[in-house]
Design an enzyme around this catalytic site. Structure first.
Site, PDB file in Angstrom:
ATOM      1  CG  HIS A  76      35.316  39.989  30.355  1.00  0.00           C
ATOM      2  ND1 HIS A  76      36.039  40.532  29.423  1.00  0.00           N
ATOM      3  CD2 HIS A  76      35.009  41.048  31.364  1.00  0.00           C
ATOM      4  CE1 HIS A  76      35.957  41.771  29.473  1.00  0.00           C
ATOM      5  NE2 HIS A  76      35.531  42.172  30.863  1.00  0.00           N
ATOM      6  CG  HIS A 123      36.081  43.519  35.092  1.00  0.00           C
ATOM      7  ND1 HIS A 123      36.484  44.991  35.192  1.00  0.00           N
ATOM      8  CD2 HIS A 123      35.508  43.128  34.259  1.00  0.00           C
ATOM      9  CE1 HIS A 123      36.109  45.046  33.805  1.00  0.00           C
ATOM     10  NE2 HIS A 123      35.366  44.212  33.313  1.00  0.00           N
ATOM     11  CB  CYS A 132      32.615  48.449  34.213  1.00  0.00           C
ATOM     12  SG  CYS A 132      30.973  48.863  33.912  1.00  0.00           S
ATOM     13  CG  ASN A 134      39.211  42.516  31.943  1.00  0.00           C
ATOM     14  OD1 ASN A 134      38.899  43.766  31.500  1.00  0.00           O
ATOM     15  ND2 ASN A 134      38.249  41.582  31.757  1.00  0.00           N
TER      16      ASN A 134
END
Length: 334
Positions: free
Chosen positions: A238, A240, A271, A280
């Site tokens: 995952h 970003h 976030c 992302n």
């Protein structure tokens, strides 16, 4: 904004007309959240759901349709089927993580010019739990220590498994913390990931929440996870894209053997506890790159580009997918 129970209610009552099922991921911060999820799920199964109220929207049409493809009238070629003997095959497990990317589960293709619609499918539902790789982020994000968050997770996983619900675990700030800096110990990430798997989590998503990760540090983290016994098939990545490194890091993961990647259409996300963090890696960019490497994802990247443009317009934000914008510009000029 609609609450999560309303959204779940809507999704359960409106199965997607696609040739494969879609797994929707429901974030569960605590036992109360899991109970709320199970109550809606069980009410749906028993047919006792209350009539849903319309979900709020920014437009007069609750569910405006994305614009049609400029080549809508052309007959689409069937998507290639990846052989199960191919070591580079993308996974066929059902999820929405790369639900718009390489984790699509269907191997059936359909022509866009077909007059018949596929029958409604049964959507799968799974839950997500999360912890963090640093104490500072854990206390800010979940108001508890790492140890306490793992204890909470254990209770949630136990109940979810009793209800036959698939569970996905997240390890936040695995490659950099907004409070403790970029040097998060890979051994700590591996320890937490292993703990989640031991308690019964089906898959662990290791998250570069801040986007501080680089290719060398991503490679080092993956080697550490491997040494700790975390198998690639149990792992998702995952990334970003805060520093523009998400796609590079994803390719490092691909070379290492990971086949599950989180992404967001149009690069949506961020976030609240990581100042400056962007969304992302854009699904369109990731899928375009994977296709250029010969991977089969079962995703129509041009349709995905349309969706990215549409949702960005609906939200009044910039479309952060470079591939998506380039594809649409090429199609509109053709």
């Amino acid at each position: 904004m609609a609450n999560s129970a309303d959204v779940l209610n809507h999704l359960l009552g409106h199965p997607s007309n696609v040739p494969h099922s879609i797994a929707y991921n429901y974030l569960v911060p605590n036992l109360k959240g899991l109970h709320n999820f199970l109550n809606v799920l069980n009410d749906h199964k028993s047919g006792e759901l209350e009539p849903e109220s319309p979900l709020p929207t920014r437009t007069s049409n609750p569910f405006p349709t994305p614009p049609p493809s400029p080549r809508e009238q052309e007959e689409a070629e069937p998507a290639p089927i990846t052989s199960t003997e191919d070591p580079n095959e993308m996974p066929s497990s059902q999820t929405s993580e790369i639900n718009s990317g390489p984790k699509q589960s269907s191997q059936a293709s359909s022509s866009s010019s077909s007059s018949s619609s596929p029958p409604p499918t049964t959507n799968a539902m799974e839950i997500s739990i999360f912890t963090a790789a640093t104490e500072a982020f854990s206390k800010t994000n979940t108001n508890c220590s790492i140890k306490e968050s793992l204890e909470r997770c254990k209770l949630i996983v136990s109940l979810a498994k009793n209800e036959n619900v698939r569970v996905r675990g997240y390890v936040s700030v695995a490659l950099g913390c907004p409070y403790e800096g970029p040097d998060v110990p890979p051994s700590k990430v591996a320890e937490i990931a292993a703990s989640l798997l031991e308690m019964g989590v089906d898959e662990v998503s290791v998250a570069d929440t801040t986007g501080m990760g680089t290719a060398p540090r991503t490679r080092n983290l993956l080697k550490t996870l491997e040494k700790a016994g975390v198998a690639n098939q149990d792992l998702a990545l995952h990334f970003h894209d805060t520093y523009g490194q998400a796609l590079v890091n994803a390719m490092v993961g691909l070379e290492h053997g990971v086949r599950t990647f989180d992404s967001s259409v149009g690069g949506l996300g961020g976030c609240p506890y990581s100042k400056g963090a962007t969304g992302n890696v854009a699904t369109e960019d990731l899928v375009y790159c994977l296709h250029s490497l010969g991977a089969t994802t079962q995703v129509d990247v041009e349709k995905m580009a349309e969706i990215g443009s549409w949702i960005s317009e609906q939200l009044g934000r910039r479309n952060d997918s470079r591939a998506g914008k380039a594809l649409l510009a090429r199609l509109s000029s053709g």
